[in-house]
Write a protein that holds these residues in place. Sequence first.
Motif, short mmCIF file in Angstrom:
data_model
loop_
_atom_site.label_atom_id
_atom_site.label_comp_id
_atom_site.label_asym_id
_atom_site.label_seq_id
_atom_site.Cartn_x
_atom_site.Cartn_y
_atom_site.Cartn_z
N UNK A 51 0.84 -1.21 0.00
CA UNK A 51 0.00 0.00 0.00
C UNK A 51 0.87 1.25 0.00
N UNK A 52 1.91 1.25 0.82
CA UNK A 52 2.81 2.41 0.88
C UNK A 52 3.56 2.60 -0.44
N UNK A 53 3.94 1.49 -1.07
CA UNK A 53 4.66 1.58 -2.35
C UNK A 53 3.76 2.17 -3.43
N UNK A 54 2.53 1.73 -3.48
CA UNK A 54 1.58 2.28 -4.47
C UNK A 54 1.37 3.78 -4.24
N UNK A 55 1.25 4.20 -2.99
CA UNK A 55 1.06 5.63 -2.69
C UNK A 55 2.29 6.43 -3.12
N UNK A 56 3.47 5.85 -2.83
CA UNK A 56 4.70 6.55 -3.22
C UNK A 56 4.81 6.67 -4.73
N UNK A 57 4.47 5.59 -5.45
CA UNK A 57 4.52 5.63 -6.93
C UNK A 57 3.52 6.65 -7.48
N UNK A 58 2.32 6.69 -6.88
CA UNK A 58 1.31 7.65 -7.33
C UNK A 58 1.80 9.08 -7.12
N UNK A 59 2.48 9.30 -5.97
CA UNK A 59 3.02 10.64 -5.70
C UNK A 59 4.11 10.99 -6.72
N UNK A 60 4.94 10.02 -7.09
CA UNK A 60 5.99 10.25 -8.08
C UNK A 60 5.40 10.58 -9.44
N UNK A 61 4.36 9.82 -9.83
CA UNK A 61 3.69 10.08 -11.12
C UNK A 61 3.09 11.48 -11.14
N UNK A 62 2.47 11.88 -10.03
CA UNK A 62 1.88 13.22 -9.95
C UNK A 62 2.95 14.30 -10.13
N UNK A 63 4.12 14.05 -9.52
CA UNK A 63 5.21 15.01 -9.69
C UNK A 63 5.69 15.11 -11.12
N UNK A 64 5.82 13.96 -11.81
CA UNK A 64 6.28 13.95 -13.21
C UNK A 64 5.24 14.61 -14.12
N UNK A 65 3.96 14.28 -13.89
CA UNK A 65 2.90 14.91 -14.70
C UNK A 65 2.88 16.42 -14.49
N UNK A 66 3.05 16.84 -13.23
CA UNK A 66 3.08 18.27 -12.94
C UNK A 66 4.23 18.97 -13.64
N UNK A 67 5.42 18.35 -13.67
CA UNK A 67 6.56 18.94 -14.36
C UNK A 67 6.32 19.02 -15.87
N UNK A 68 5.74 17.96 -16.44
CA UNK A 68 5.46 17.95 -17.87
C UNK A 68 4.47 19.06 -18.24
N UNK A 69 3.42 19.19 -17.43
CA UNK A 69 2.44 20.26 -17.68
C UNK A 69 3.09 21.63 -17.55
N UNK A 70 4.01 21.79 -16.61
CA UNK A 70 4.69 23.07 -16.43
C UNK A 70 5.54 23.42 -17.66
N UNK A 71 6.25 22.42 -18.21
CA UNK A 71 7.07 22.66 -19.41
C UNK A 71 6.19 23.05 -20.59
N UNK A 72 5.10 22.30 -20.81
CA UNK A 72 4.20 22.61 -21.92
C UNK A 72 3.57 23.99 -21.75
N UNK A 73 3.21 24.30 -20.50
CA UNK A 73 2.62 25.61 -20.24
C UNK A 73 3.63 26.73 -20.51
N UNK A 74 4.86 26.53 -20.10
CA UNK A 74 5.89 27.54 -20.33
C UNK A 74 6.13 27.74 -21.83
N UNK A 75 6.19 26.63 -22.58
CA UNK A 75 6.38 26.71 -24.02
C UNK A 75 5.25 27.50 -24.67
#
Length: 573
Positions: A51-75
């Motif tokens: 359960x903790x591993x899944x939560x950690x992975x979900x948090x990591x995915x959220x961080x990567x998606x947020x960074x990708x959206x930030x780059x696209x938004x900046x462009x």
Amino acid sequence: MSLLIRYVRPELPRAVVAGVLLLAGVGVDLAAPQILRYFIDTAKAGAALRTLTLAACLYLVAGLVGDALSVLHMYTTQSLGWLTTNRLRLDLLYHCLRLDMSFHAERTPGEMMERVDGDAGALSGFFSDFVMWVLGSSLYLVGALALIYREDWRLALALTAIAAFSLPVLLGLGRWTVPIWRDAHEAEAQLFGSIEERLAGITDLRANGGLDYTMLRLHEKMREAFVRMRRGSIIGHVANSTTNILLTVGYAVALGFGLVLYRQGEFTIGTVYLVFHYARSLSQPLQMLSRQIQELQHAAAATGRIAELLATRTQLATRGTKRVPAGPLSVEFDDVSFRYTDDEPVLDEVSLRLEPGRTLGLLGRTGSGKTTMMRLLFRLYDPTYGAVRLNGIDLREVDVDTVRGRIGLVTQDVQLFNASVRDNVTLFDDAIVPQRVEDALGRVGLAEWVESLPHGIDTALDPDNVGLSAGEAQLLALCRVFLTDAGLMLLDEHSSRLDPITEARIDGLVAELLADRTGIIIAHRLETVLRLDDIAILEGGHVREFGPREQLMANPSSRLSELLRVGIERELA
């Protein structure tokens, strides 16, 4: 604001995409702390490793998606900023080019560069960052406070009060500093104008010992710009410091509430982290708002200066509807007076008429008004009093472009551009096919010169005429007018700096140009005077003498006969 909307509207689809990316990014940023709270509380409760591993992975995915959206938004927002401000630069440059010469005479090229490029550049950040960041910060602020309200309304109310107090303070600081930044940009424009002017005259400054004076004046301009820019920067830092103080209060409130409610058993440790994270994250939108308020200060000052420039109207009447007929044109100055400033008039009640197909020589000392008459004919200025007419039509009743399309102009100082031979000859008119350019170059005797260039007519020229003789530059200028449909030729006698062979070639080309055209020449040499039909002698802005050349020469008491006896070159030097 209407100015900004006008330039954003064509890029509305891009702005919508940027808005969608912004909303998605805000949503991810608000959701990520919820995942981390779940991880903390389940870990404290002894949840399974899976359960903790899944939560950690979900948090990591959220961080990567947020960074990708930030780059696209900046462009997307950067593209929006550059496209809109480049369109603004083009409109500003075109507007300046349409203004009359009295406007440009009062401003240096360096100052105009700062007005066209510097002010537009200040808006680039506004278009690319301000609107989206302010919108994103506002959405995040509202979303974070709403999520805190779900946990405890009292804490949410306290943080809302702090945010509500902070925003008016920051906005008040922004309104206070706008005029300060406007003055700072004006001083910067004056500095750039001074530097450009001194660099353009570097040869004369060195030759006449003007370097010390130049450095003194530059120091004064730099100090003025420094003082104004420093004042603006200090005010900007005051806004940042005010924000930091308010944020520190918010941190203390969130941490204090969280500890009290945790001890009372109303909050878990994960919830304490959550509300403190949201409270701390409120600093980002508030700091962003504070930073963008500084950008707003720059943008507001730039917008005011741009609006002022676009509101400047040419003193030339530009809505004329009459057409200038084809063929040689008659020229008439009807009681014309003109002054550049409120000083003495340069031309005073000048009246003369030149019939179609005839050539007129303007004679007179420097300052007598010869060049001013040329400028009035070319509609760089309009007369203060009286009227200038072509074929009986007042030039103010004809569109400016139409007038200039029927007049050819050749001056002693030939302006070349850092562009190809073809562009220098056509003045960037793509409608003129290369064959016409080559034919015109051959007509003026530059065919062999063009063939010697590495890329022919596509070879780039140096704007300072490096590698070109004075004669070749004059021949290029003549080549330009061979491509026009001019019914009137205006020439400031060109051959004062040429060798005899080039001079003879240009004289022949001028005679060819004047065939079936009306011509006005500012004459300096006896040989030129003897080829002209009519002569007008100017003295102190008045027409001292005007009439057919042969008739004036036959009259021994005429001013022309007097000039011929003592020597035109010496008397009019």
